[in-house]
Design an enzyme around this catalytic site. Structure first.
Site, short mmCIF file in Angstrom:
data_model
loop_
_atom_site.label_atom_id
_atom_site.label_comp_id
_atom_site.label_asym_id
_atom_site.label_seq_id
_atom_site.Cartn_x
_atom_site.Cartn_y
_atom_site.Cartn_z
N PRO A 1 0.83 -1.20 0.00
CA PRO A 1 0.00 0.00 0.00
C PRO A 1 0.87 1.26 0.00
O PRO A 1 2.06 1.18 0.33
CB PRO A 1 -0.79 -0.10 1.31
CG PRO A 1 -0.55 -1.46 1.84
CD PRO A 1 0.68 -1.98 1.23
N PRO A 2 0.29 2.40 -0.34
CA PRO A 2 1.05 3.64 -0.33
C PRO A 2 1.57 3.97 1.06
O PRO A 2 0.91 3.66 2.05
CB PRO A 2 0.02 4.70 -0.76
CG PRO A 2 -1.11 3.94 -1.35
CD PRO A 2 -1.09 2.57 -0.76
N GLY A 3 2.74 4.54 1.11
CA GLY A 3 3.26 5.04 2.38
C GLY A 3 3.87 3.98 3.27
O GLY A 3 4.14 4.24 4.44
N THR A 4 4.09 2.78 2.75
CA THR A 4 4.66 1.74 3.60
C THR A 4 6.18 1.69 3.50
O THR A 4 6.80 0.84 4.12
CB THR A 4 4.09 0.36 3.24
OG1 THR A 4 4.14 0.20 1.83
CG2 THR A 4 2.68 0.22 3.72
N GLY A 5 6.76 2.56 2.70
CA GLY A 5 8.22 2.65 2.68
C GLY A 5 8.89 1.96 1.51
O GLY A 5 10.05 1.59 1.61
N THR B 1 9.60 3.25 -1.57
CA THR B 1 10.63 4.15 -2.09
C THR B 1 11.77 4.27 -1.09
O THR B 1 12.95 4.25 -1.46
CB THR B 1 10.00 5.52 -2.39
OG1 THR B 1 8.87 5.33 -3.24
CG2 THR B 1 11.00 6.43 -3.07
N GLU C 1 -22.89 8.68 19.65
CA GLU C 1 -21.58 8.10 19.99
C GLU C 1 -21.67 7.16 21.18
O GLU C 1 -21.05 6.10 21.20
CB GLU C 1 -20.56 9.21 20.28
CG GLU C 1 -20.23 10.10 19.08
CD GLU C 1 -19.82 9.33 17.84
OE1 GLU C 1 -19.25 8.23 17.98
OE2 GLU C 1 -20.09 9.81 16.72
P1 ADP Z 1 5.80 4.32 -0.58
O1 ADP Z 1 6.86 4.51 -1.60
O2 ADP Z 1 5.64 2.91 -0.14
O3 ADP Z 1 4.50 4.93 -0.94
P2 ADP Z 1 7.55 5.94 0.97
O4 ADP Z 1 8.76 5.11 0.92
O5 ADP Z 1 7.52 7.11 0.07
O6 ADP Z 1 6.26 5.07 0.74
O7 ADP Z 1 7.33 6.39 2.49
C1 ADP Z 1 6.97 7.69 2.84
C2 ADP Z 1 7.58 8.07 4.15
O8 ADP Z 1 6.98 7.34 5.21
C3 ADP Z 1 9.05 7.76 4.25
O9 ADP Z 1 9.81 8.80 3.75
C4 ADP Z 1 9.25 7.59 5.75
O10 ADP Z 1 9.42 8.83 6.38
C5 ADP Z 1 7.93 7.00 6.21
N1 ADP Z 1 8.00 5.55 6.32
C6 ADP Z 1 7.24 4.67 5.63
N2 ADP Z 1 7.52 3.42 5.99
C7 ADP Z 1 8.51 3.48 6.91
C8 ADP Z 1 9.24 2.51 7.65
N3 ADP Z 1 9.01 1.20 7.52
N4 ADP Z 1 10.18 2.94 8.52
C9 ADP Z 1 10.41 4.25 8.66
N5 ADP Z 1 9.76 5.21 7.99
C10 ADP Z 1 8.81 4.85 7.12
ZN ZN Z 2 -21.54 6.68 14.08
MG MG Z 3 6.77 5.57 -3.37
#
Ligand code: ADP
Ligand code: ZN
Ligand code: MG
Length: 625
Positions: free
Chosen positions: A206-210, A212, A429
């Site tokens: 998924p996006p944002g999992t690191g 890149t 709630e």
């Molecule tokens: P992706 O390419 O999977 O969408 P990124 O590598 O761009 O995600 O991650 C975005 C930012 O989130 C990274 O620059 C870092 O700061 C943080 N991040 C994501 N996963 C991790 C991880 N496993 N450990 C540390 N930081 C992380």
């Molecule tokens: Zn609700």
């Molecule tokens: Mg990326």
């Protein structure tokens, strides 16, 4: 925010400075010749008058004008007048003792004149044009003039500044990539035993999992050149560019081997080539993809070129890409688990001043389902909050608030919500919380709030599990749906009317029920049949049905049945607990935010005399669904 190493790009200001310098130079060279004293324009009669009075000392004649210098007392002025047909002029000037001359027409050689009027402008245009072209192609990353040149940037070891230490959790992914790094350090070790490393590894998740981040860490660890390009950069203005750039990228890579080629967001070029799209569809992309496939087959992996790619839509990739010999290794980069989240929080907290009391595990528990990027954001938002309140350490409550900020948006402090609506939200709630608490297999209530958020939520109930779950039982899922319907159920019981406030609950409950029926085999009617396929498991995970129309209709009925039962159960629970519902809603209305402990304390205390404002007639509304 990619720490890319680009050739030091000259800022735009640099070019402005050059232009300015040229302008200054021209002015310095030419202006002295033009920049005489101020010249006054006089009439011809005034000139004659001055001549007669003996003021005029020097004169310079041209065919159309007379420029002359007058001396009156101590002052000396230069004047100019138009030339009038006047045969006596010369005689008069001689009489007045004026020193006069007529300049020869400026002697520019015909060649120079030709150069100035014809060649110069052309040269200027060509130079300017080239400059603009270069700028343009730089902006486009490649562009018309650099046809066939890839602008893949060469990364050198450690220049990304990232190492595996920066990546928390994701141990399996790291292990898989470490092997590649190891191979690049010492290919012979692998050759000796006859092992062949995969040519390519695909990071999926998924996006944002690191993803890149991991690739950058590989570059930092590997100590070999690292070519990086993003799939979207291949999408070019001109036909044929993408393929040409792939070719060039691989050519460069082979020259620099051992090295790593990283293609981020590969789905931009690697999408399935399907027949429907074939006719005039996206030829350009297909060519690029074909070129990529050809290149991947063409080079010798034992030389030490490793190709990494990342995507969050693996299911959309062309099968040819995933075939053995291409990206045959898949490295899942999933959402972090509890330990992973804690580790990620700690990595990002390293550079932030944290109070010693901060409990990372509690934060990790409350952030189930978040990505590394969101966790990094939570730490940062927490730090911002601490600064805002004039503290120099981040406290636990900052992080708690930051979780909500990141997941639900900022508090809308200015929002004006009528007392009546606040009351409805309170009951809604507490409805959720009460039903959650009264069911056994349900996560404990962590926090309830009726402070509106910028996401549009008017309030919410946060449940946090005591431990991480990987499996969910049927009972737990049903309880979750019941809890989701309980907000609406409470509104019905108390106010005998329903509001739009349950939209999100309804959406979630329906999605959950549908998943149970079509994918988890948890319905009585269908049993263990897969009735839907997930379209993009890492991006929202929406599904499409894979069944006949008749079955689809029955699925809808089954889903509705589950939700109807859940709603009835929630209503039942609440009706049996009206006193606590009133008591807790009043408490929440007064406090706006209450913790799970406060909630449980009231729930477990002996009943107060119930406020008799809305007595028994709840049954009428409760059964309507
Ligand atoms: P992706 O390419 O999977 O969408 P990124 O590598 O761009 O995600 O991650 C975005 C930012 O989130 C990274 O620059 C870092 O700061 C943080 N991040 C994501 N996963 C991790 C991880 N496993 N450990 C540390 N930081 C992380
Ligand atoms: Zn609700
Ligand atoms: Mg990326």
């Amino acid at each position: 925010m990619k720490p890319e190493v680009k050739p030091p790009k000259k800022p735009l200001i640099f070019y402005y400075v050059i232009v300015l310098a040229i302008v200054l130079l021209i002015n310095m060279l030419i202006v002295p010749y033009m920049g005489r004293d101020q010249t006054y324009e006089l009439s011809y009669s005034a000139f004659l008058d001055a001549l007669d009075k003996g003021y005029v000392k020097q004169a310079e004649l041209t065919d159309s004008s007379i420029t002359f210098v007058m001396e009156i007392g101590d002052s000396r002025v230069t004047c100019v007048t138009g030339r009038v047909e006047d045969p006596s002029l010369v005689t008069r000037m001689q009489q007045a003792g004026v020193e006069f001359k007529k300049n020869l027409p400026t002697q520019i050689s015909p060649i120079l004149e030709f150069l100035l009027t014809w060649i110069m402008p052309i040269v200027i245009f060509v130079v300017l044009g080239q400059f603009l072209m270069r700028q343009m192609s730089k902006n486009m990353g490649g562009g018309a003039m650099s046809f066939g040149k890839s602008n893949a940037k060469v990364y050198v070891a450690a220049q990304t500044g990232k190492t595996f230490a920066d990546v928390a959790g994701e141990d399996e992914a790291k292990a898989a990539l470490k092997e590649i790094v190891d191979f690049l350090h010492d290919p012979n070790k692998y050759k000796e035993i006859g092992a062949r490393l995969p040519k390519g590894a695909l990071l999926v998740g998924p996006p944002g999992t690191g993803k890149t981040l991991l690739a950058q860490a590989v570059a930092g660890e590997a100590g070999v050149p690292f070519f990086s390009i993003s799939g979207s950069e291949f999408v070019e203005m001109f036909v044929g560019m993408g393929a040409a750039r792939v070719r060039d990228l691989f050519k460069q890579a082979q020259e620099k081997a051992p090295c790593i080629v990283f293609i981020d967001e590969i789905d931009a070029i690697g999408k399935k080539r399907d027949a429907a799209n074939g006719l005039g569809g996206n030829d350009e992309r297909e060519q690029t993809l074909n070129q990529l496939l050809t290149e991947m087959d063409g080079f010798d992996g034992s030389k030490g070129v490793v190709i990494l790619a990342a995507t969050n839509r693996p299911e959309s990739l062309d099968n040819a890409l995933l075939r053995p010999g291409r990206f045959d290794r898949r490295v899942p980069v999933e959402l972090p688990d509890l330990a992973g989240r804690e580790a990620i929080l700690r990595v990002h907290a390293k550079d932030v001043k944290m109070s010693d009391e901060v409990n990372f595990r509690a934060i990790a528990l409350a952030t189930s389902g978040t990505s590394g990027a969101e966790l990094a954001n939570i730490i940062n938002e927490g730090a911002l909050l601490a600064v805002k309140e004039g503290r120099n350490r981040v406290e636990q409550r900052d992080l708690e608030e930051a979780i909500e900020t990141v997941l639900a948006g900022y508090q809308r402090k200015g929002a004006v919500i009528s007392p009546e609506e606040k009351k409805i939200v309170s009951y809604h709630e507490i409805g959720h919380a009460l039903v959650a608490a009264r069911q056994k297999a349900s996560a404990p209530v962590h926090k309830i709030t009726i402070i509106p958020r910028t996401s549009g939520a008017l309030g919410y109930t946060m449940q946090v599990d005591e431990d991480e779950h990987y499996l969910m039982t049927r009972e737990e899922l049903l309880n979750k749906i019941t809890t989701l319907t309980a907000g609406r159920a409470a509104e019905e019981l108390i106010f005998h009317q329903i509001t739009s406030g349950a939209a999100n609950d309804i959406e979630q409950a329906t999605k959950l029920a549908r998943t149970m029926v079509t994918r988890l085999g948890m319905s009585d009617d269908f049993g263990m049949t897969a009735l839907s396929v997930v379209n993009n498991m890492y991006l929202g995970g929406d599904t499409s049905l894979a069944c006949s129309e008749q079955t689809a209709a029955r699925i809808d009925e089954a889903v509705m049945g589950i939700i109807r039962d859940a709603h009835a159960k929630a209503t039942e629970i609440l009706r049996g607990d009206m006193d606590k519902l009133h008591e807790l809603a009043a408490f929440l209305l007064e406090r706006e935010t209450i913790t799970g402990e406060e909630f449980m304390a009231i729930l477990n205390s002996p009943a107060l005399p119930a406020p008799k404002e809305e007595p028994e007639d709840a049954s009428a509304a409760g059964d309507e669904e």
